[in-house]
Design a protein around this motif. Structure first.
Motif, mmCIF file in Angstrom:
data_model
loop_
_atom_site.group_PDB
_atom_site.id
_atom_site.type_symbol
_atom_site.label_atom_id
_atom_site.label_comp_id
_atom_site.label_asym_id
_atom_site.label_seq_id
_atom_site.Cartn_x
_atom_site.Cartn_y
_atom_site.Cartn_z
ATOM 1 N N VAL A 1 42.255 108.691 118.202
ATOM 2 C CA VAL A 1 41.081 107.534 118.153
ATOM 3 C C VAL A 1 40.244 107.741 117.380
ATOM 4 O O VAL A 1 39.886 108.651 116.723
ATOM 5 N N SER A 2 39.687 106.441 116.826
ATOM 6 C CA SER A 2 38.683 106.168 115.913
ATOM 7 C C SER A 2 37.468 105.456 116.130
ATOM 8 O O SER A 2 36.677 105.250 115.350
ATOM 9 N N TYR A 3 37.511 104.728 117.267
ATOM 10 C CA TYR A 3 36.280 103.939 117.688
ATOM 11 C C TYR A 3 35.816 104.182 118.895
ATOM 12 O O TYR A 3 36.530 104.172 120.184
ATOM 13 N N HIS A 4 34.542 104.776 118.929
ATOM 14 C CA HIS A 4 33.972 105.263 120.317
ATOM 15 C C HIS A 4 32.723 104.504 120.457
ATOM 16 O O HIS A 4 32.093 104.082 119.683
ATOM 17 N N ARG A 5 32.493 104.032 121.616
ATOM 18 C CA ARG A 5 31.286 103.460 122.214
ATOM 19 C C ARG A 5 30.801 104.080 123.432
ATOM 20 O O ARG A 5 31.538 104.508 124.385
ATOM 21 N N ILE B 1 31.691 107.900 127.260
ATOM 22 C CA ILE B 1 32.101 107.468 126.049
ATOM 23 C C ILE B 1 33.397 106.906 126.048
ATOM 24 O O ILE B 1 34.531 107.718 126.931
ATOM 25 N N SER B 2 33.775 105.524 125.674
ATOM 26 C CA SER B 2 35.265 104.999 125.675
ATOM 27 C C SER B 2 35.489 105.396 124.318
ATOM 28 O O SER B 2 34.970 104.684 123.499
ATOM 29 N N SER B 3 36.649 105.901 124.062
ATOM 30 C CA SER B 3 37.114 106.092 122.670
ATOM 31 C C SER B 3 38.560 105.039 122.476
ATOM 32 O O SER B 3 39.596 105.316 123.623
ATOM 33 N N TYR B 4 38.821 104.590 121.493
ATOM 34 C CA TYR B 4 40.083 103.532 121.284
ATOM 35 C C TYR B 4 40.660 104.105 120.006
ATOM 36 O O TYR B 4 40.057 104.338 119.249
ATOM 37 N N ARG C 1 39.942 97.647 120.485
ATOM 38 C CA ARG C 1 38.677 97.235 121.342
ATOM 39 C C ARG C 1 38.542 95.784 121.501
ATOM 40 O O ARG C 1 38.164 95.302 122.394
ATOM 41 N N TYR D 1 31.140 114.338 117.260
ATOM 42 C CA TYR D 1 31.044 113.206 116.774
ATOM 43 C C TYR D 1 30.295 113.210 115.249
ATOM 44 O O TYR D 1 29.773 112.209 114.795
#
Length: 107
Positions: free
Chosen positions: A15-19, A35-38, A44, A92
């Motif tokens: 995963v590389s995109y975290h919000r 935290i949601s990771s995509y 996303r 992170y």
């Protein structure tokens, strides 16, 4: 806002995109950061488009890894301060800030 950093999961998926998906305060007890990771920023973006289209939410295939982080109670916690806290965690560390609306063309 979001964070960009490649993180391999135990399953082998990266995963590389975290919000920060949510911040919840349990008064005088704890604050919980979700935290949601995509797999990518593009995934996303795909999710956002599907969710905005009435009746289309099931028409997308987006893997999301969700993590909950409990932190000491702080009545002034915000999404911004949650991001600042998350960036101090070893997992992170070194993540790059990214605006969610910068587009879907980047990883």
């Amino acid at each position: 806002m979001a964070l960009l950093k490649k993180i391999p999961l135990e399953s082998g998926i990266e995963v590389s995109y975290h919000r920060v998906a949510s911040v919840c305060s349990i008064t005088n007890v704890v604050c919980r950061i979700e935290i949601s990771s995509y797999a990518s920023r593009a995934k996303r973006h795909e999710e956002k488009i599907a969710l905005a289209s009435v009746g289309k939410a099931a028409d997308h295939d987006v893997f999301i890894e969700t993590e909950f982080i409990d932190v000491p109670y702080d009545q002034s916690i915000t999404v911004s301060t949650a991001y600042e806290y998350v960036k101090t965690l070893p997992k992170y560390k070194g993540a790059i800030d990214a605006l969610e609306d910068e587009g879907a063309g980047l990883a």
